[in-house]
Design a protein around this motif. Structure first.
Motif, short mmCIF file in Angstrom:
data_model
loop_
_atom_site.label_atom_id
_atom_site.label_comp_id
_atom_site.label_asym_id
_atom_site.label_seq_id
_atom_site.Cartn_x
_atom_site.Cartn_y
_atom_site.Cartn_z
N LEU A 107 33.21 44.43 30.42
CA LEU A 107 33.92 45.67 30.73
C LEU A 107 35.22 45.82 29.95
CD1 LEU A 107 33.45 45.83 34.60
CD2 LEU A 107 32.28 47.19 32.86
N GLY A 111 38.78 48.48 31.00
CA GLY A 111 37.73 48.85 31.94
C GLY A 111 37.92 48.19 33.30
N LEU A 115 38.68 50.13 36.76
CA LEU A 115 37.77 49.92 37.89
C LEU A 115 38.54 49.47 39.12
CD1 LEU A 115 34.91 49.78 39.07
CD2 LEU A 115 34.74 47.46 38.11
N HIS A 116 39.43 48.51 38.95
CA HIS A 116 40.22 48.02 40.09
C HIS A 116 41.11 49.12 40.67
CE1 HIS A 116 39.23 43.78 40.48
NE2 HIS A 116 39.06 43.78 39.17
N GLN A 118 40.55 52.37 40.63
CA GLN A 118 39.68 53.30 41.36
C GLN A 118 39.22 52.70 42.68
OE1 GLN A 118 39.02 56.33 41.00
NE2 GLN A 118 39.39 56.86 38.89
#
Length: 131
Positions: A107, A111, A115-116, A118
């Motif tokens: 990722l 990325g 992601l974390h 979100q």
């Protein structure tokens, strides 16, 4: 979200299999630690309800990896990882780390950070906290 969760769990389960653990078991053992912790506290930390955690504890107790003791009052159960459970975690930790590193590499740092961020927002919203 469910598909991502299943795929991630599968990845970790495959990685942890040589240690005789799945991701849920590894997470429970890691969060419980050696000192006595209340079942409800561990369940909350893992985002599980108490009945699900109780069900997931049965194979860990049968393997001799976790034990329970009475708490300060009769309603409370304290859980702690046994020496055998700590050994299982030690066997599993490098396997988990390798799987985590592979995911992070795939990722990329940006990325993972996105992601974390979100996920943190989604968790806060679902728990009724201000985002």
């Amino acid at each position: 979200m469910r598909k991502l969760s299943r795929l991630m769990s599968q990845r970790y389960d495959q990685a942890l299999a040589p240690a005789g653990l799945n991701l849920n078991q590894y997470s429970i053992l890691r969060r419980t630690g050696g000192r006595g912790r209340p079942l409800g506290e561990i369940a909350h930390e893992l985002g599980m309800d108490r009945s699900t955690l109780s069900r997931d504890l049965k194979p860990l107790a049968a393997a001799g990896w976790i034990e329970s003791a009475p708490g300060e009052d009769a309603r409370q159960r304290l859980l702690r990882v046994t020496a055998a459970g700590r050994a299982a975690v030690e066997r599993a930790m490098p396997l988990w780390r390798r799987a985590q590193d592979e995911i992070d590499e795939g990722l990329g740092a940006d990325g993972i950070a996105a992601l974390h961020a979100q996920l943190d927002r989604a968790i806060a919203q679902l728990q009724g906290e201000a985002p």
